[in-house]
Design a protein around this motif. Structure first.
Motif, mmCIF file in Angstrom:
data_model
loop_
_atom_site.group_PDB
_atom_site.id
_atom_site.type_symbol
_atom_site.label_atom_id
_atom_site.label_comp_id
_atom_site.label_asym_id
_atom_site.label_seq_id
_atom_site.Cartn_x
_atom_site.Cartn_y
_atom_site.Cartn_z
ATOM 1 N N LYS A 171 0.638 -1.254 -0.155
ATOM 2 C CA LYS A 171 0.214 0.034 -0.047
ATOM 3 C C LYS A 171 0.695 1.123 0.211
ATOM 4 C CE LYS A 171 -3.740 -2.630 2.493
ATOM 5 N NZ LYS A 171 -3.671 -3.169 3.865
ATOM 6 N N SER A 172 1.879 1.315 0.681
ATOM 7 C CA SER A 172 2.722 2.534 0.663
ATOM 8 C C SER A 172 3.734 2.573 -0.350
ATOM 9 C CB SER A 172 3.522 2.404 2.126
ATOM 10 O OG SER A 172 4.671 3.312 2.047
ATOM 11 N N PRO A 173 4.167 3.792 -0.592
ATOM 12 C CA PRO A 173 5.266 4.113 -1.649
ATOM 13 C C PRO A 173 6.620 3.954 -1.091
ATOM 14 C CG PRO A 173 3.978 6.044 -1.330
ATOM 15 C CD PRO A 173 3.442 4.927 -0.413
ATOM 16 N N ASN A 174 6.648 3.596 0.031
ATOM 17 C CA ASN A 174 7.825 3.761 0.660
ATOM 18 C C ASN A 174 8.499 2.397 0.922
ATOM 19 O OD1 ASN A 174 7.631 6.551 1.320
ATOM 20 N ND2 ASN A 174 6.196 6.136 3.081
ATOM 21 N N LEU A 175 9.936 2.412 0.858
ATOM 22 C CA LEU A 175 10.504 1.140 0.830
ATOM 23 C C LEU A 175 10.471 0.741 2.531
ATOM 24 C CD1 LEU A 175 12.074 2.215 -1.729
ATOM 25 C CD2 LEU A 175 13.767 0.731 -1.265
ATOM 26 N N GLN A 176 10.429 -0.671 2.681
ATOM 27 C CA GLN A 176 10.629 -1.082 3.977
ATOM 28 C C GLN A 176 11.853 -1.412 4.362
ATOM 29 O OE1 GLN A 176 7.229 -3.690 5.057
ATOM 30 N NE2 GLN A 176 6.334 -3.303 2.948
ATOM 31 N N SER A 177 12.306 -1.236 5.903
ATOM 32 C CA SER A 177 13.516 -1.462 6.198
ATOM 33 C C SER A 177 13.538 -2.541 7.127
ATOM 34 C CB SER A 177 13.953 -0.021 6.735
ATOM 35 O OG SER A 177 15.392 0.278 6.346
ATOM 36 N N ALA A 178 14.637 -3.310 7.231
ATOM 37 C CA ALA A 178 14.942 -4.247 8.253
ATOM 38 C C ALA A 178 16.469 -4.810 8.441
ATOM 39 C CB ALA A 178 14.243 -5.691 7.686
ATOM 40 N N LYS A 179 16.581 -5.284 9.377
ATOM 41 C CA LYS A 179 18.032 -5.887 9.615
ATOM 42 C C LYS A 179 18.274 -7.186 8.795
ATOM 43 C CE LYS A 179 19.358 -7.335 13.831
ATOM 44 N NZ LYS A 179 19.797 -7.668 15.080
ATOM 45 N N LEU A 180 19.437 -7.161 8.241
ATOM 46 C CA LEU A 180 19.863 -8.338 7.589
ATOM 47 C C LEU A 180 21.198 -9.032 8.413
ATOM 48 C CD1 LEU A 180 19.274 -10.366 5.356
ATOM 49 C CD2 LEU A 180 20.914 -8.895 4.112
ATOM 50 N N ASP A 181 21.137 -10.225 9.006
ATOM 51 C CA ASP A 181 22.234 -10.560 9.645
ATOM 52 C C ASP A 181 22.931 -11.846 8.683
ATOM 53 O OD1 ASP A 181 22.749 -9.173 11.967
ATOM 54 O OD2 ASP A 181 20.796 -10.396 12.770
ATOM 55 N N VAL A 182 24.243 -11.489 8.070
ATOM 56 C CA VAL A 182 24.761 -12.443 7.164
ATOM 57 C C VAL A 182 25.956 -13.251 7.927
ATOM 58 C CG1 VAL A 182 26.210 -12.762 5.041
ATOM 59 C CG2 VAL A 182 24.324 -10.640 5.101
ATOM 60 N N PRO A 183 25.605 -14.565 7.931
ATOM 61 C CA PRO A 183 26.574 -15.382 8.822
ATOM 62 C C PRO A 183 27.674 -15.619 7.928
ATOM 63 C CG PRO A 183 24.571 -16.922 7.848
ATOM 64 C CD PRO A 183 24.479 -15.489 7.441
ATOM 65 N N ALA A 184 28.759 -16.026 8.666
ATOM 66 C CA ALA A 184 30.124 -15.937 8.015
ATOM 67 C C ALA A 184 30.186 -17.088 7.048
ATOM 68 C CB ALA A 184 31.165 -16.562 9.140
ATOM 69 N N GLY A 185 29.273 -17.903 6.741
ATOM 70 C CA GLY A 185 29.242 -18.880 5.804
ATOM 71 C C GLY A 185 28.169 -18.570 4.686
ATOM 72 N N GLY A 186 27.323 -17.532 4.784
ATOM 73 C CA GLY A 186 26.230 -17.172 4.007
ATOM 74 C C GLY A 186 25.361 -17.987 3.859
ATOM 75 N N GLY A 187 24.774 -18.108 2.657
ATOM 76 C CA GLY A 187 23.298 -19.195 2.584
ATOM 77 C C GLY A 187 22.171 -18.638 2.566
ATOM 78 N N PRO A 188 21.019 -19.310 2.521
ATOM 79 C CA PRO A 188 19.495 -18.805 2.317
ATOM 80 C C PRO A 188 19.210 -17.764 3.569
ATOM 81 C CG PRO A 188 19.575 -21.069 2.917
ATOM 82 C CD PRO A 188 20.894 -20.663 3.052
ATOM 83 N N LEU A 189 18.606 -16.630 3.417
ATOM 84 C CA LEU A 189 17.968 -15.829 4.526
ATOM 85 C C LEU A 189 16.468 -15.516 4.050
ATOM 86 C CD1 LEU A 189 20.861 -13.596 4.912
ATOM 87 C CD2 LEU A 189 20.367 -15.171 6.466
ATOM 88 N N ALA A 190 15.798 -15.363 4.890
ATOM 89 C CA ALA A 190 14.229 -14.997 4.564
ATOM 90 C C ALA A 190 14.010 -13.861 5.163
ATOM 91 C CB ALA A 190 13.292 -16.035 4.892
ATOM 92 N N LEU A 191 13.236 -12.978 4.339
ATOM 93 C CA LEU A 191 12.608 -11.676 5.000
ATOM 94 C C LEU A 191 11.326 -11.404 4.594
ATOM 95 C CD1 LEU A 191 15.389 -9.316 3.882
ATOM 96 C CD2 LEU A 191 14.878 -10.057 6.101
ATOM 97 N N THR A 192 10.438 -11.058 5.611
ATOM 98 C CA THR A 192 9.135 -10.780 5.392
ATOM 99 C C THR A 192 8.475 -9.372 5.476
ATOM 100 O OG1 THR A 192 8.654 -13.059 6.404
ATOM 101 C CG2 THR A 192 6.798 -11.519 6.080
ATOM 102 N N LEU A 193 8.047 -8.861 4.212
ATOM 103 C CA LEU A 193 7.417 -7.485 4.314
ATOM 104 C C LEU A 193 6.265 -7.379 5.167
ATOM 105 C CD1 LEU A 193 7.857 -6.283 0.619
ATOM 106 C CD2 LEU A 193 9.311 -5.888 2.614
ATOM 107 N N ALA A 194 6.260 -6.245 5.805
ATOM 108 C CA ALA A 194 4.919 -5.736 6.789
ATOM 109 C C ALA A 194 3.513 -5.610 6.101
ATOM 110 C CB ALA A 194 5.380 -4.612 7.828
ATOM 111 N N GLU A 195 3.809 -5.233 5.048
ATOM 112 C CA GLU A 195 2.334 -4.918 4.189
ATOM 113 C C GLU A 195 2.717 -5.686 2.608
ATOM 114 O OE1 GLU A 195 2.161 -0.865 2.242
ATOM 115 O OE2 GLU A 195 2.543 -0.628 4.327
#
Length: 195
Positions: A171-195
């Motif tokens: 609904k919003s024209p604004n980008l949503q912000s979140a923290k992203l913790d990248v482990p030393a070995g990398g790999g898959p990470l999941a993020l969920t948008l609030a709207e």
């Protein structure tokens, strides 16, 4: 290869950022848990932001559609608007980050438009109401568009970063912000948008 170029390549290869980069696959999901395809994702590495003064991009019109439908650029990018159709278009945007009014034209306007503020610009055509597209402007050179599975693969250094995301269904024209913790070995990470 010149000596200066070799030294620059060696300095980059030895820099902490290049040495610590690991492959990461970010999957972006909507509030319902479903993957979000065609979403803009930008990572501010270690929270750092930056603008460009030399990047160029293109938002064309072909078959009475904008192409691409979603363009992601770094702040400071010059965007040209070539019209490949045989009909003229009148491109506009009333978005707070960039007001655009390119009156009826064919071919390519002489001057590209510099997108100098981060955010989302919604484009339309005054002649063809069904034409619409978005330009997402981000303060980092690390960005991309999610694939049909809602995924984007990047090489990032391990540690804490800021990720910003936007999808056309929100609904919003604004980008949503979140923290992203990248482990030393990398790999898959999941993020969920609030709207």
């Amino acid at each position: 290869m010149t000596t200066v170029r070799r030294l620059c390549l060696l300095a980059f290869a030895l820099s902490p950022l290049a040495a610590a980069a690991v492959p990461v696959t970010v999957q972006l999901r909507g509030p319902n848990g479903q993957p979000l395809a065609d979403a803009a994702v930008a990572v501010e590495v270690k929270g750092r932001t930056g603008k460009t003064s030399s990047a160029k991009a293109e938002m064309g019109q072909r078959d009475r559609q904008f192409t691409p439908q979603l363009l992601i650029v770094q702040t400071g990018t010059s965007v040209s608007f070539p019209n490949f159709d045989t009909v003229r278009h009148h491109v506009y945007s009333f978005s707070p980050i960039k007001v655009i009014d390119i009156k009826l034209y064919s071919g390519t306007p002489a001057e590209p438009i510099v997108f100098d503020k981060p955010g989302v610009a919604t484009l339309g055509c005054n002649i063809h109401d069904r034409m619409s597209a978005h330009i997402v402007v981000v303060d980092t050179p690390t960005f991309g568009r999610t694939d049909p599975k809602g995924q984007l693969s990047l090489d990032l250094p391990a540690g804490e970063h800021v990720v910003k995301a936007w999808h056309g269904d929100q609904k919003s024209p604004n980008l949503q912000s979140a923290k992203l913790d990248v482990p030393a070995g990398g790999g898959p990470l999941a993020l969920t948008l609030a709207e």
